[in-house]
Design an enzyme around this catalytic site. Structure first.
Site, mmCIF file in Angstrom:
data_model
loop_
_atom_site.group_PDB
_atom_site.id
_atom_site.type_symbol
_atom_site.label_atom_id
_atom_site.label_comp_id
_atom_site.label_asym_id
_atom_site.label_seq_id
_atom_site.Cartn_x
_atom_site.Cartn_y
_atom_site.Cartn_z
ATOM 1 N N THR A 94 4.120 -5.261 4.853
ATOM 2 C CA THR A 94 4.078 -5.608 6.276
ATOM 3 C C THR A 94 2.893 -6.545 6.464
ATOM 4 O OG1 THR A 94 4.961 -3.456 6.896
ATOM 5 C CG2 THR A 94 3.846 -4.708 8.627
ATOM 6 N N LYS A 171 10.089 -6.620 12.460
ATOM 7 C CA LYS A 171 9.327 -5.390 12.194
ATOM 8 C C LYS A 171 8.225 -5.182 13.241
ATOM 9 C CE LYS A 171 6.776 -2.369 9.675
ATOM 10 N NZ LYS A 171 7.072 -1.123 9.080
ATOM 11 N N LYS A 246 -2.347 -1.050 12.729
ATOM 12 C CA LYS A 246 -2.194 -2.282 11.937
ATOM 13 C C LYS A 246 -1.052 -3.127 12.510
ATOM 14 C CE LYS A 246 -0.533 -4.081 7.555
ATOM 15 N NZ LYS A 246 -0.047 -3.901 6.206
HETATM 16 P P1 NAD Z 1 -1.250 1.298 -0.599
HETATM 17 O O1 NAD Z 1 -2.621 0.891 -0.251
HETATM 18 O O2 NAD Z 1 -0.976 2.732 -0.947
HETATM 19 O O3 NAD Z 1 -0.701 0.407 -1.826
HETATM 20 C C1 NAD Z 1 -1.015 -0.933 -2.025
HETATM 21 C C2 NAD Z 1 -1.193 -1.150 -3.529
HETATM 22 O O4 NAD Z 1 -1.411 -2.541 -3.757
HETATM 23 C C3 NAD Z 1 -2.403 -0.403 -4.100
HETATM 24 O O5 NAD Z 1 -1.975 0.436 -5.156
HETATM 25 C C4 NAD Z 1 -3.331 -1.518 -4.582
HETATM 26 O O6 NAD Z 1 -4.059 -1.182 -5.747
HETATM 27 C C5 NAD Z 1 -2.334 -2.621 -4.837
HETATM 28 N N1 NAD Z 1 -2.927 -3.962 -4.845
HETATM 29 C C6 NAD Z 1 -3.751 -4.539 -3.928
HETATM 30 N N2 NAD Z 1 -4.044 -5.805 -4.285
HETATM 31 C C7 NAD Z 1 -3.368 -6.041 -5.444
HETATM 32 C C8 NAD Z 1 -3.259 -7.164 -6.312
HETATM 33 N N3 NAD Z 1 -3.929 -8.289 -6.068
HETATM 34 N N4 NAD Z 1 -2.491 -7.044 -7.413
HETATM 35 C C9 NAD Z 1 -1.830 -5.901 -7.689
HETATM 36 N N5 NAD Z 1 -1.899 -4.797 -6.894
HETATM 37 C C10 NAD Z 1 -2.657 -4.867 -5.797
HETATM 38 O O7 NAD Z 1 -0.330 0.844 0.632
HETATM 39 P P2 NAD Z 1 1.138 1.371 0.984
HETATM 40 O O8 NAD Z 1 1.047 2.527 1.926
HETATM 41 O O9 NAD Z 1 1.917 1.486 -0.255
HETATM 42 O O10 NAD Z 1 1.653 0.146 1.886
HETATM 43 C C11 NAD Z 1 2.063 -1.074 1.283
HETATM 44 C C12 NAD Z 1 2.632 -1.957 2.377
HETATM 45 O O11 NAD Z 1 3.743 -1.289 3.007
HETATM 46 C C13 NAD Z 1 1.647 -2.284 3.506
HETATM 47 O O12 NAD Z 1 1.820 -3.616 3.887
HETATM 48 C C14 NAD Z 1 2.037 -1.312 4.611
HETATM 49 O O13 NAD Z 1 1.731 -1.792 5.902
HETATM 50 C C15 NAD Z 1 3.549 -1.235 4.419
HETATM 51 N N6 NAD Z 1 4.168 0.010 4.918
HETATM 52 C C16 NAD Z 1 3.606 1.208 4.654
HETATM 53 C C17 NAD Z 1 4.219 2.364 5.135
HETATM 54 C C18 NAD Z 1 3.621 3.728 4.847
HETATM 55 O O14 NAD Z 1 4.075 4.721 5.456
HETATM 56 N N7 NAD Z 1 2.657 3.845 3.941
HETATM 57 C C19 NAD Z 1 5.406 2.284 5.878
HETATM 58 C C20 NAD Z 1 5.985 1.034 6.092
HETATM 59 C C21 NAD Z 1 5.352 -0.108 5.607
#
Ligand code: NAD
Length: 298
Positions: A94, A171, A246
């Site tokens: 997102t 979204k 966010k």
């Molecule tokens: P998270 O922080 O758990 O996971 C993100 C991952 O990206 C981490 O493991 C981090 O180490 C990795 N990362 C960051 N920079 C990187 C890079 N340069 N190279 C490789 N890996 C890298 O976040 P999440 O909860 O999994 O959310 C991910 C996305 O999904 C976000 O944009 C969030 O807004 C969206 N989202 C989350 C939810 C939820 O309920 N958690 C729901 C809908 C959408």
């Protein structure tokens, strides 16, 4: 057999990549976190030493990263220079609409026939683990069917929103509406309580009257009223206030850059920010009713 690269194996991406591997696809996985990478390997993915290594030779690349700056960085440094000619490049994070459009333009201009798509999700970690996410996609018309097939092991439904950036636009507009409607529902229940009205009776009346909305009838913020919801488990699980905040900030950013007017989106952002500052950022966003009941809104 499809070979895909999966970059970003966190709370969401971990389960999503596992579902791709379970569907028999070769998943070349990378995350900055060694622990996340180990979990992905245990789920059947092939761990890679870098994002550049993961994308080389893959037919498709999926990213699931925290924010626009991470997506822009990984596209510029790793994906565009190393991905295979004609690869589908699908970002499921997102992020802000401007970054989504910028990344799509860079992909199209790379001269390698890349097919970019933004495909953010609706649904939290439980849906990511279960493979029941809803995807909203911004891409060229001709690329939608292959994107849909790529996302299939992770999805309950995949809908096309329009061209590049339209998935992110759908979204954040949807989540802004959800954030606002939840506050409206909470205000109504909080005022009903002040007026001595029983919550269940108010629900019975309003859910069959013109105030009816999803936040009330599918996700009621009052314990013991309506179907099971985070209110019935002390606002644990569900959709965290920090995540809603966010999305409301992304909506504000999009409104500023497009000249949109979203006064209620702005009020909603301020209220969820207040909730976060009071240490409730990890609780479900329907816990905003606690703030309203306490009367500590400034
Ligand atoms: P998270 O922080 O758990 O996971 C993100 C991952 O990206 C981490 O493991 C981090 O180490 C990795 N990362 C960051 N920079 C990187 C890079 N340069 N190279 C490789 N890996 C890298 O976040 P999440 O909860 O999994 O959310 C991910 C996305 O999904 C976000 O944009 C969030 O807004 C969206 N989202 C989350 C939810 C939820 O309920 N958690 C729901 C809908 C959408």
């Amino acid at each position: 057999m499809t070979t895909l690269a999966f970059i970003g194996l966190g709370n969401m991406g971990g389960g999503m990549a596992a579902n791709q591997a379970a569907a028999g696809r070769i998943v070349r996985a990378f995350d900055l976190s060694a622990q996340a990478l180990q979990k992905a390997e245990a789920a059947g993915c092939t761990p890679c030493a870098s994002a550049a290594e993961a994308v080389s030779g893959a037919d498709a690349v999926i990213t699931m990263l925290p924010a626009g700056k991470h997506v822009r960085g990984v596209y510029a440094a790793d994906i565009l220079p190393n991905a295979k000619e004609g690869a589908l490049l699908v970002d499921c994070s997102t992020i802000d609409v401007d970054s989504a459009r910028a990344v799509a333009a860079l992909s199209s201009d790379a001269g390698k026939g890349f097919r970019p798509a933004d495909a953010p999700v609706s649904g939290g970690t439980a849906a990511a683990d279960a493979g029941t996410l809803a995807f909203m996609v911004g891409c060229e018309e001709a690329d939608f069917a292959p994107v849909q097939r790529l996302l299939e092991p992770m999805s309950r439904v995949t809908l096309q929103a329009g061209s590049s950036g339209a998935g992110q636009a759908a979204k954040i507009c949807n989540n802004m509406l959800l954030g606002i409607s939840m506050i409206g529902t909470c205000e109504a229940f909080a005022l009903a309580e002040k007026l001595g009205l029983d919550a269940q009776r108010f629900y019975d009346i309003s859910s069959q009257s013109s105030g009816q909305n999803w936040s009330m009838t599918a996700y009621c913020p009052v314990e013991g009223v309506g179907p099971q919801s985070p209110a019935d488990r002390a606002y644990e699980g569900g959709f965290a206030t920090a995540m809603m905040l966010k999305d409301l900030r992304l909506a504000k950013q999009a409104a500023i850059s497009s000249g949109g007017v979203t006064p209620l989106g702005g009020h909603a952002e301020a209220l969820y920010a207040m909730l976060s500052e009071q240490g409730l950022g990890d609780k479900d966003f329907s816990s905003v009713i606690e703030l309203l009941k306490r009367g500590t809104v400034t």
